[in-house]
Design a protein around this motif. Sequence first.
Motif, PDB file in Angstrom:
ATOM      1  N   VAL A  72       2.779   4.139   1.997  1.00  0.00           N
ATOM      2  CA  VAL A  72       3.015   5.185   1.007  1.00  0.00           C
ATOM      3  C   VAL A  72       4.923   3.543  -0.076  1.00  0.00           C
ATOM      4  CG1 VAL A  72       4.120   6.660  -0.013  1.00  0.00           C
ATOM      5  CG2 VAL A  72       2.401   7.061   0.878  1.00  0.00           C
ATOM      6  N   ILE A  73       4.800   3.533   0.977  1.00  0.00           N
ATOM      7  CA  ILE A  73       6.464   3.103   1.110  1.00  0.00           C
ATOM      8  C   ILE A  73       6.029   1.485   0.186  1.00  0.00           C
ATOM      9  CG2 ILE A  73       8.358   1.915   2.460  1.00  0.00           C
ATOM     10  CD1 ILE A  73       8.397   4.263   3.767  1.00  0.00           C
ATOM     11  N   ALA A  74       5.519   0.730   0.789  1.00  0.00           N
ATOM     12  CA  ALA A  74       4.783  -0.122   0.837  1.00  0.00           C
ATOM     13  C   ALA A  74       4.181  -0.312  -0.970  1.00  0.00           C
ATOM     14  CB  ALA A  74       4.084  -1.055   1.284  1.00  0.00           C
ATOM     15  N   LEU A  75       3.354   0.463  -1.268  1.00  0.00           N
ATOM     16  CA  LEU A  75       2.776   0.976  -2.405  1.00  0.00           C
ATOM     17  C   LEU A  75       3.933   1.345  -3.400  1.00  0.00           C
ATOM     18  CD1 LEU A  75      -0.936   2.988  -2.005  1.00  0.00           C
ATOM     19  CD2 LEU A  75      -0.320   0.524  -2.771  1.00  0.00           C
ATOM     20  N   LEU A  76       4.438   2.103  -3.627  1.00  0.00           N
ATOM     21  CA  LEU A  76       5.966   2.316  -4.196  1.00  0.00           C
ATOM     22  C   LEU A  76       6.417   1.174  -4.507  1.00  0.00           C
ATOM     23  CD1 LEU A  76       7.351   5.677  -3.163  1.00  0.00           C
ATOM     24  CD2 LEU A  76       5.629   5.310  -5.198  1.00  0.00           C
ATOM     25  N   ALA A  77       6.818   0.129  -4.192  1.00  0.00           N
ATOM     26  CA  ALA A  77       7.602  -1.236  -3.672  1.00  0.00           C
ATOM     27  C   ALA A  77       6.349  -1.783  -4.282  1.00  0.00           C
ATOM     28  CB  ALA A  77       7.276  -2.320  -1.954  1.00  0.00           C
ATOM     29  N   VAL A  78       5.470  -2.407  -4.465  1.00  0.00           N
ATOM     30  CA  VAL A  78       4.545  -2.999  -5.111  1.00  0.00           C
ATOM     31  C   VAL A  78       4.500  -2.318  -6.389  1.00  0.00           C
ATOM     32  CG1 VAL A  78       2.091  -3.585  -5.987  1.00  0.00           C
ATOM     33  CG2 VAL A  78       2.759  -3.543  -3.646  1.00  0.00           C
ATOM     34  N   ALA A  79       4.567  -1.220  -6.322  1.00  0.00           N
ATOM     35  CA  ALA A  79       4.795  -0.968  -8.371  1.00  0.00           C
ATOM     36  C   ALA A  79       5.920  -1.069  -8.780  1.00  0.00           C
ATOM     37  CB  ALA A  79       3.957   0.760  -8.394  1.00  0.00           C
ATOM     38  N   HIS A  80       6.904  -1.131  -7.991  1.00  0.00           N
ATOM     39  CA  HIS A  80       8.305  -1.542  -8.716  1.00  0.00           C
ATOM     40  C   HIS A  80       8.273  -3.056  -8.805  1.00  0.00           C
ATOM     41  CE1 HIS A  80      12.886  -2.040  -8.817  1.00  0.00           C
ATOM     42  NE2 HIS A  80      12.151  -3.231  -7.473  1.00  0.00           N
ATOM     43  N   LEU A  81       7.824  -4.646  -7.782  1.00  0.00           N
ATOM     44  CA  LEU A  81       7.393  -5.436  -8.083  1.00  0.00           C
ATOM     45  C   LEU A  81       6.655  -5.709  -9.242  1.00  0.00           C
ATOM     46  CD1 LEU A  81       7.539  -6.328  -4.426  1.00  0.00           C
ATOM     47  CD2 LEU A  81       9.548  -6.457  -5.739  1.00  0.00           C
ATOM     48  N   ALA A  82       6.019  -4.653  -9.805  1.00  0.00           N
ATOM     49  CA  ALA A  82       4.956  -5.296 -11.070  1.00  0.00           C
ATOM     50  C   ALA A  82       5.790  -5.387 -12.283  1.00  0.00           C
ATOM     51  CB  ALA A  82       3.644  -4.419 -11.051  1.00  0.00           C
ATOM     52  N   ARG A  83       7.038  -4.819 -12.424  1.00  0.00           N
ATOM     53  CA  ARG A  83       7.853  -5.166 -13.458  1.00  0.00           C
ATOM     54  C   ARG A  83       8.054  -6.836 -13.420  1.00  0.00           C
ATOM     55  NH1 ARG A  83       7.776   0.149 -11.965  1.00  0.00           N
ATOM     56  NH2 ARG A  83       7.385   1.492 -13.645  1.00  0.00           N
ATOM     57  N   PRO A  84       8.595  -6.925 -14.628  1.00  0.00           N
ATOM     58  CA  PRO A  84       8.988  -8.742 -14.216  1.00  0.00           C
ATOM     59  C   PRO A  84      10.461  -8.518 -13.882  1.00  0.00           C
ATOM     60  CG  PRO A  84       8.531  -8.170 -16.989  1.00  0.00           C
ATOM     61  CD  PRO A  84       8.058  -7.256 -15.732  1.00  0.00           C
ATOM     62  N   GLU A  85      10.985  -7.418 -14.739  1.00  0.00           N
ATOM     63  CA  GLU A  85      12.604  -7.493 -13.843  1.00  0.00           C
ATOM     64  C   GLU A  85      12.381  -6.671 -13.274  1.00  0.00           C
ATOM     65  OE1 GLU A  85      11.765  -3.455 -15.039  1.00  0.00           O
ATOM     66  OE2 GLU A  85      10.841  -5.452 -15.886  1.00  0.00           O
ATOM     67  N   ALA A  86      11.705  -6.810 -11.985  1.00  0.00           N
ATOM     68  CA  ALA A  86      12.113  -6.268 -10.465  1.00  0.00           C
ATOM     69  C   ALA A  86      13.207  -7.004  -9.623  1.00  0.00           C
ATOM     70  CB  ALA A  86      11.198  -5.821 -10.322  1.00  0.00           C
ATOM     71  N   THR A  87      14.093  -6.336  -9.229  1.00  0.00           N
ATOM     72  CA  THR A  87      14.986  -7.194  -8.350  1.00  0.00           C
ATOM     73  C   THR A  87      14.148  -6.418  -6.766  1.00  0.00           C
ATOM     74  OG1 THR A  87      16.313  -4.492  -7.810  1.00  0.00           O
ATOM     75  CG2 THR A  87      17.457  -6.412  -9.492  1.00  0.00           C
ATOM     76  N   SER A  88      15.047  -7.122  -5.531  1.00  0.00           N
ATOM     77  CA  SER A  88      13.912  -6.572  -4.402  1.00  0.00           C
ATOM     78  C   SER A  88      14.112  -5.437  -4.024  1.00  0.00           C
ATOM     79  CB  SER A  88      14.849  -7.962  -3.536  1.00  0.00           C
ATOM     80  OG  SER A  88      14.671  -9.861  -3.737  1.00  0.00           O
ATOM     81  N   PRO A  89      13.322  -4.669  -3.586  1.00  0.00           N
ATOM     82  CA  PRO A  89      13.867  -3.324  -3.281  1.00  0.00           C
ATOM     83  C   PRO A  89      14.175  -3.178  -2.270  1.00  0.00           C
ATOM     84  CG  PRO A  89      11.242  -3.792  -2.882  1.00  0.00           C
ATOM     85  CD  PRO A  89      11.105  -5.105  -4.058  1.00  0.00           C
ATOM     86  N   ARG A  90      15.328  -2.971  -2.236  1.00  0.00           N
ATOM     87  CA  ARG A  90      15.969  -2.817  -1.072  1.00  0.00           C
ATOM     88  C   ARG A  90      15.919  -1.290  -0.570  1.00  0.00           C
ATOM     89  NH1 ARG A  90      22.219  -3.847  -4.068  1.00  0.00           N
ATOM     90  NH2 ARG A  90      21.698  -6.043  -4.173  1.00  0.00           N
ATOM     91  N   TRP A  91      15.175  -0.989  -1.007  1.00  0.00           N
ATOM     92  CA  TRP A  91      14.868   0.676   0.224  1.00  0.00           C
ATOM     93  C   TRP A  91      13.369   0.726   0.947  1.00  0.00           C
ATOM     94  CZ3 TRP A  91      10.248   1.301  -1.757  1.00  0.00           C
ATOM     95  CH2 TRP A  91      10.120   0.841  -3.484  1.00  0.00           C
ATOM     96  N   LEU A  92      13.051  -1.486   1.483  1.00  0.00           N
ATOM     97  CA  LEU A  92      12.522  -1.571   1.994  1.00  0.00           C
ATOM     98  C   LEU A  92      12.409  -1.009   3.323  1.00  0.00           C
ATOM     99  CD1 LEU A  92      10.188  -4.767   0.145  1.00  0.00           C
ATOM    100  CD2 LEU A  92       8.694  -2.624   1.141  1.00  0.00           C
TER     101      LEU A  92
END
Length: 213
Positions: A72-92
Amino acid sequence: MNTDDLITSLAAHAVPVRRGWIVRRIAVGAGLGALGTLAMITVQLGFRPDLMVAMHGFAFWMKWTYTISLGVIALLAVAHLARPEATSPRWLWLLAVPVAALAALATGELIRTPTADWPALWMGLSWKMCSTRVATLSLPIFIGLVIAFRRLAPTRLRLTGAVAGLAAGACGATLYCLHCPEVSAVFVLTWYTLGIAVAAGIGALIGPRLLRW
């Protein structure tokens, strides 16, 4: 036409993305991949014969809680990183929470178990194949995520590939629980985690090639 006029012209025809569309697309890709993984388990491995009984026991839910949490955590990070302006998901860093919880359970097992029995606790009956199977079962899910990205615009390709591989590995491990009879937290912490890590490493290696747009 100069650059500013070109950008203005292209932007004039842009259609807003519907709310939640990216999450739904990622979920569909992972879901279709999971069907492929289930088919692999059905044909190649089979489901454990005592599955219904095992699902009433602590060990089964210990494994599922661990792998589902990571997924679940990784899939949420994947959805976040799918956007071109995405920053590194610090909540990883939240990935460390299920790992730490399982490590605490594993430590408790070792304390309660005589030292002579530690190798059996650690290796179980399937340590030679467990990590390989988890990594292999992650492949259909990883492919599903890559296909989902065909209409998305990631820019941090290596990180996105690694997180997608991690998500696929965790989801593959979750489904592998339907076959695997191992009950030790030490076993799961070692060999399941290794398989998930291998899937993440594969994603990091091939992500930049497969996810570019």
